[in-house]
Scaffold this motif. Structure first.
Motif, PDB file in Angstrom:
ATOM      1  N   HIS A   6       0.815  -1.211   0.000  1.00 39.53           N
ATOM      2  CA  HIS A   6       0.000   0.000   0.000  1.00 39.53           C
ATOM      3  C   HIS A   6       0.853   1.268   0.000  1.00 39.53           C
ATOM      4  O   HIS A   6       0.490   2.249  -0.645  1.00 39.53           O
ATOM      5  N   ILE A  12       0.599   6.490   3.048  1.00 43.32           N
ATOM      6  CA  ILE A  12      -0.334   5.914   4.019  1.00 43.32           C
ATOM      7  C   ILE A  12      -0.036   6.490   5.396  1.00 43.32           C
ATOM      8  O   ILE A  12       1.052   6.971   5.651  1.00 43.32           O
ATOM      9  N   TRP A  16      -5.113   4.751   9.012  1.00 38.92           N
ATOM     10  CA  TRP A  16      -5.661   4.245   7.754  1.00 38.92           C
ATOM     11  C   TRP A  16      -5.242   2.789   7.553  1.00 38.92           C
ATOM     12  O   TRP A  16      -6.023   1.931   7.160  1.00 38.92           O
ATOM     13  N   GLU A  19      -7.160   0.374   9.709  1.00 40.13           N
ATOM     14  CA  GLU A  19      -8.494   0.126   9.155  1.00 40.13           C
ATOM     15  C   GLU A  19      -8.412  -0.738   7.904  1.00 40.13           C
ATOM     16  O   GLU A  19      -9.239  -1.616   7.674  1.00 40.13           O
ATOM     17  N   GLU A  20      -7.394  -0.492   7.108  1.00 40.08           N
ATOM     18  CA  GLU A  20      -7.208  -1.252   5.883  1.00 40.08           C
ATOM     19  C   GLU A  20      -6.962  -2.724   6.206  1.00 40.08           C
ATOM     20  O   GLU A  20      -7.554  -3.620   5.617  1.00 40.08           O
ATOM     21  N   SER A  23      -9.967  -4.535   7.268  1.00 37.17           N
ATOM     22  CA  SER A  23     -10.842  -4.924   6.166  1.00 37.17           C
ATOM     23  C   SER A  23     -10.395  -6.245   5.541  1.00 37.17           C
ATOM     24  O   SER A  23     -11.154  -6.915   4.857  1.00 37.17           O
ATOM     25  N   HIS A  24      -9.139  -6.617   5.752  1.00 39.04           N
ATOM     26  CA  HIS A  24      -8.633  -7.914   5.290  1.00 39.04           C
ATOM     27  C   HIS A  24      -8.769  -8.969   6.375  1.00 39.04           C
ATOM     28  O   HIS A  24      -8.352 -10.109   6.193  1.00 39.04           O
TER      29      HIS A  24
END
Ligand SMILES: [Zn+2]
Length: 88
Positions: A6, A12, A16, A19-20, A23-24
């Motif tokens: 990322h 980044i 963030w 949170e990213e 999500s995985h």
């Protein structure tokens, strides 16, 4: 590893990234993530710059050339590994 991916796409910042990763399905606390980011900066894989955002200062991380190369190498390894699994 996923952080590098990322960071090579865009700048980044810690929250963030948390949170990213969530999500995985990866749960990472700031107490785990920040030392990792710090280590990657020390090792030359990431650069960091501070940006003032009103009252808070946010640290933005981006992959260096070394980080991008490390990522390409890691990807190659994964590809070989997957191929070996398939052919086994
Ligand atoms: Zn991701």
């Amino acid at each position: 590893m996923h952080i590098l991916f990322h960071a090579s796409q865009e700048e980044i910042y810690g929250l963030w990234m948390i949170e990213e990763l969530a999500s995985h399905g990866y749960r990472l606390s700031p107490g785990t993530l920040y030392p990792m980011l710090h280590k990657m900066v020390e090792d030359g894989y990431l650069t960091v710059r501070s940006e003032r955002d009103g009252r808070t200062t946010r640290k933005l991380y981006a992959a260096t050339e070394k980080g991008r190369q490390g990522l390409a190498l890691a990807r190659e390894r994964v590809r070989i590994f997957v191929r070996e699994e398939r052919d086994a």
